[in-house]
Design an enzyme around this catalytic site. Structure first.
Site: not given
Ligand code: GLA
Length: 434
Positions: A188, A250
């Site tokens: 990430d 997200d």
């Protein structure tokens, strides 16, 4: 009869960032009779070379479970073991689900004396290798998470102590993961520093470190986290750098993001964002629209959950369940384990579908050499009768064509050059055409 799927006409091209323009381009390509429209901007110059990032794995989209949506930073080894057990006992393993991925917050806040990552001593007291062994013993594969710079996203946001990102530690961390038996790494960005060159360098460094271990590890990157004004995972084609690339912020368990949910997206926003870049997906290189939210929270109806599964299957997307597998309802299990839908997602030709009509919302996807699957989605507030014309699908209007819905098993026959179905609110009919 040889079917000529409409979506083949746009394979490999990034056509636009909006579904409407995408549709227009499909039609334009069809009118011009071209086999593949040329890439129209820098976003489709494939970074990292033509071959797969990590050779010899993920010929079809990875299927699995990830801890984040259910456990966040409270994840424990006991919880992960229970999920692995449930993946087996629920039949999801037999349906094809394999990867059990521990997301953020598994790590101790500091490295050991030799500079190696170590597990949180309380929540992962037995260590990561023991957990990976447990998962492997059940015929499953094991995945883990880290940040690409100095922090994981939870550390970056101040929700978790430490600064244990892999930036500058790529070689030792990749080797540690390989030694533990890791089969999947979610990697990430977690920084507002979004220089393209810096991202390319950082993500490629870890790719090369994973390659150097010799262990086949699915490499799943998210270039978007922390980046405010762009979505680098969608802006560039990372297909030679990573096995999977997140192309959105997200995904939350909502139909749309609505107002005020900064940075996060609902199911429909995600479909719209990913639709135009589906042509980048192929064996070993997948556009990742984020995890499944089937069975997560209480805002989604089963129809909306079927739409997520349907459209992820149409996009040949990785399917990473995010719900609690130990408590899921029969209905949730039925949606996740539908063999006809999984068969579409896992088609060995690995060619994402594309929208062929925006109103009503219709996509087509080529399956294998001659197959065709069509989705019809109802985003409206009332059940709708929806029709797709055979000519929209590139088929002869006089052809004898029948279809079967992957969700209901119901059969349809084309009449007057079109197939009509009734689609509930938020639902998707997923038709295999014969
Ligand atoms: C980012 C990612 C999420 C999750 C969290 C963990 O927000 O996009 O999927 O991994 O970090 O902190």
């Amino acid at each position: 009869m040889t079917l000529v799927p409409a979506d083949r006409r746009i394979g490999g091209s990034r056509v636009s960032r909006t579904a409407v323009v995408s549709t227009a381009l499909v039609l334009l390509c069809a009118l011009l009779g071209v086999v593949a429209c040329a890439p129209d901007d820098v976003g489709d110059a494939r970074i990292g070379g033509d071959g797969p990032a990590i050779a010899g794995l993920a010929d079809t989209p990875p299927l699995g479970w990830n801890s984040w949506n259910t456990f966040g930073c409270d994840v424990t080894e006991q919880a992960v073991r229970a999920q692995a057990d449930a993946m087996v006992s629920s039949g999801l393993r037999d349906a094809g689900y394999r990867y059990v991925v521990v997301d953020d917050c598994w790590m101790a806040p500091t490295r050991d004396a030799a500079g190696r990552l170590q597990a949180d001593p309380t929540r992962f007291a037995s260590g990561i290798k023991a957990l990976a062994d447990y998962v492997h013993a059940r015929g499953l594969k094991f995945g883990i998470y880290n940040g690409a710079q100095d922090k994981t996203c939870a550390q970056y946001l101040g929700d978790y102590p430490g600064a244990t990102g892999s930036g500058g530690h790529e070689d030792i961390d990749a080797q540690t993961f390989a030694d533990w038996g890791v089969d999947f790494l979610k990697y990430d960005w977690c920084s507002s520093e979004s220089s393209h060159q810096r991202q390319v360098t950082a993500f490629t460094k870890m790719r090369d470190a994973l390659r150097a271990t010799g262990r086949p590890i699915v490499y799943s990157i998210n270039p978007n986290s922390g980046v405010a004004n762009s979505v680098p995972g969608a802006d560039y084609n990372w297909g030679g750098v990573a096995t999977m690339t997140r192309a959105t912020n997200d995904l939350i368990a909502q139909w749309t993001s609505g107002t005020g949910s900064s940075g996060s997206q609902g199911i429909t926003d995600t479909i719209d964002a990913v639709a135009p870049i589906g042509g980048r997906t192929g064996a070993g290189a997948f556009v990742d629209p984020d995890m499944l939210v089937v069975g997560v929270g209480n805002q989604l109806t089963p129809s909306m959950e079927r739409t997520q599964m349907s459209m992820w299957a149409m996009m040949a997307a990785p399917l990473m369940a995010g719900n609690d597998l130990t408590t899921m309802s029969t209905q949730t299990r039925g949606i996740l384990a539908n063999t006809a839908v999984l068969g579409i997602d896992q088609d060995p030709a690995v060619r994402a579908g594309a929208m062929v009509d925006g109103n009503p919302e219709i996509w087509s996807r080529a399956l294998g050499e001659k197959g065709l699957v069509v989705s019809l989605t109802n985003r409206g507030n009332h059940p709708k009768s929806m029709a797709v014309s055979l000519s929209t699908l590139g088929l002869n209007g006089d052809a004898t064509v029948s279809a079967v819905d992957a969700w209901t098993g119901k059969r349809y026959q084309a009449s007057g050059g079109e197939i009509s179905v009734s689609v509930g609110v938020g639902d998707t009919a997923l038709l295999s055409i014969h």
